[in-house]
Enzyme design. Sequence first.
Site, PDB file in Angstrom:
ATOM      1  CG  ASP A   2      23.971 -89.987  10.222  1.00  0.00           C
ATOM      2  OD1 ASP A   2      24.411 -91.109   9.939  1.00  0.00           O
ATOM      3  OD2 ASP A   2      24.520 -89.213  11.026  1.00  0.00           O
TER       4      ASP A   2
ATOM      5  CG  ASP B 122      27.545 -83.890  11.006  1.00  0.00           C
ATOM      6  OD1 ASP B 122      27.943 -82.955  10.290  1.00  0.00           O
ATOM      7  OD2 ASP B 122      27.970 -84.105  12.144  1.00  0.00           O
TER       8      ASP B 122
ATOM      9  CG  ASP C 164      25.831 -87.593   7.360  1.00  0.00           C
ATOM     10  OD1 ASP C 164      26.622 -88.548   7.280  1.00  0.00           O
ATOM     11  OD2 ASP C 164      25.070 -87.426   8.331  1.00  0.00           O
TER      12      ASP C 164
END
Length: 847
Positions: A544, A742, A746
Amino acid sequence: MNNTSSHRRRTTPKNNNLAATEPDSKSCDLCGLPLRFAKIKAEFSGKFYLFCCLGCRQVFNILMEATGSDNPKTFGETELFKQCQEKGIIPKSESDLTATNAPAAIKLETGSTAESEKLAGGNRANVLKVNLKISNMWCPACAWLIDQSLQKSRGILESTCNFSTDNLKVAYDPIQSSPSQIIESIAKLGYRAAVPDESRDTLASRKEFVRFAVSAFLTMNVMMMSYALYSGFFTELTSETIYKLSWPAFIMATIVLVYGGFEFFKRAWAGLTNAAFSMETLIIMGSFSAYIYSTVQLLAGSIHVYFDTASMLITLVLLGKTLERRAKSRVLEDLEFFFSLKPTKVRICSEPYPHGRYVAADQLATGDIFQVSENEIVAADGRILAGSASVDESSLTGEPLPITKKAGESIRSGSKILKGALQIKAQKVGDDSTLGQMIDIIEKTLSSKTPLEGKTDIVLQWFVPIILVLAAATALVGRLAGLTTETSVLRAVTVMVISCPCALGIAIPLARVAGISIAGKKGILVRDFKAFEQADKVDGFVFDKTGTVTEGSWHLLDIIPTGSMAADRALALAAGLEKESEHFIALEILKQAHRRRITAVNIENIETDEKGLVGKAGGLQVKIGSAEFLAAELNEVDSTSAQRLRDIQSNHSCVYLGVDGKLAALFIFGDALRADVRSTLQKLCNRGYRLALVSGDGDRTTRAVGQQIGIDAAYGGKLPQAKAAFIREWQAKGMRVAMVGDGINDAPALVQADLSIAVHAGGQLSKEMADITLMRAEPQQVVEFLNLACRVNRKIYQNLFFTFIYNAISIPVAMSGLLTPLIAVTAMLMSSLSVTGNTLLLIRKNS
């Protein structure tokens, strides 16, 4: 120390200034000696006192806490005062005071004690360590007193007492001191010291050692009797001689089996009644087979008795268990230290006690204000209201370098104050705090099992019954082949005791504990041990962007005026519009204005839109917001400026400022890359992993970040479900995918991934969905975990391989009759200890 008053007042000193001008005194308020070398001033209960040395001040503090007395003149009659004088902690005379203030002793006030010199000069090979739990400590001065008292004692090389956790660690020379002497020395000061969990683990260990010692002594005597009996094979022994040798051997062997093997018998019986067989089942059946056979031979007057074999089986297993317990305690040592970080007391500030009063830590509630001083551990997550301190967060993050914390910043439970003092407002307490959540996660991880461990459990369920069948078959075939009953029974006993289900049973659990312990020291929180297995199988990493490869916080990078307006004027107008907003962009603009000492322009009639703000300044309309919100102003820009704007927009996030219908300035925002992200990704790329970057931000911005960090496969506009779909696409191609993101936002992608790694951003650990959490939030920890997982997995496979090879070779050899029961049980113990020793190598290489 006994509490002589039900009322305890707050007496912690506010300062320790030297050369005090008030109060006007020429002698120490505790010992009465003249203030020749220093005047240490401290305030207790609203009064100022002067002391000749640090020792007097600390002892005075303890006595005030314990007695609540307003008359310090009576302190000289207390037992604590006399003990401290005997130890040299407070001076008896001016000559003692001179020695106390010599350069070598002044090190006590700077924190550099003599203990390191004692350790350097002593024989490290003879150093032993003991951990003790201290009770009846009133304040941090009590911990200081215990440390100073022990360090002046004979044979004590190092002492560290922590008031927050009531823990004491002592390194001592066993020739000159012992745990009992240390406990006695502490008791003389008025405190109680005991081994933690003495009622369980320590007492069990002591009983096990006593059981082994008694069994070993009796077994040696049984063996001597047996050797004398064995001479009957070469010379004729009278019935009386056989009687006198056999019966004492029978009695001592019975004691060994009943007393020494009692715990084994209980476990074996429980296994038989629940159809859950174990190593104890084989040991008890083997030893009792030899014992029952020998008893029958004894009653028949024969010399063919094997009480020595039965006794030695039990004694050797007890020896193995003792050594194994010591090895396991070494593996668990770091985890036990981590669990001991949880404070048992906290100093809560309230109206009656504005400077704080110590209470049990479980009384701390959300919203309470508490104070933490030097060498104390923070009991809850919170925000610092006052003070500054140097803080050690290594127990949480693995980062050994201390960091500075000051008012307005947040702080996590488990942090240790190295220097300074803080006043904190509790936000997350108990199990909801960072330390509480980490302990809960580790405990759950330790109790869970991996898929591979489940397979070995299935093998273990069938292993013992198969061995029992093989042992019975060995005896039966031996008898059919013409062997004597004695030889057939001994072969069966040998088969039972040489097999080693114990090594198979501890091969994975012990390595699991070691892996979790080492990961914790590196600041990696393991939520699911299967992450170690998956780490060897993944061939792709999906990262990410925000908060993972970047720091996750927007910064104002630049202000670009588009006309004649100065950058500072544009910032003043923006600050005026955003002064009441709590949006993170507004907070950054206001922070930059404050940092540059720019006063916000007074804006009237401010109206809020979901995409921006608009107001009036000096009769002119002022707008700030997104490109869509200032679409009319952007349409008025000439072609050259428009191309410049497009170039800026492709690499950055922009906020626009318009004045009187024209574009006035661009505010360029960006998220800084994490310091080690490029080197980490390069290492992963060199290892052959496929890399991708996904983000919910715009496609242009994501690709620009991808170019900076060396990832070509960069995709923007991916919401959480789209990230999960992207991982499924890779998995459909046969890839094993690791997701780094995260731990909360996520969650769908992390659940979908084969290996999920969360970068901790300070949120609720209990809500994260990842297999592991990087507590330092540094990408390089991904590589650290891969390296650790490789070593842990290698140890597991080595342990399993050795165990299976050992059993595959040893059992047929035992069935052939080439081994005796004594050789078999020794080989079995060596097999179990080799697995334990191999795992210990993992600990040593990472210590």
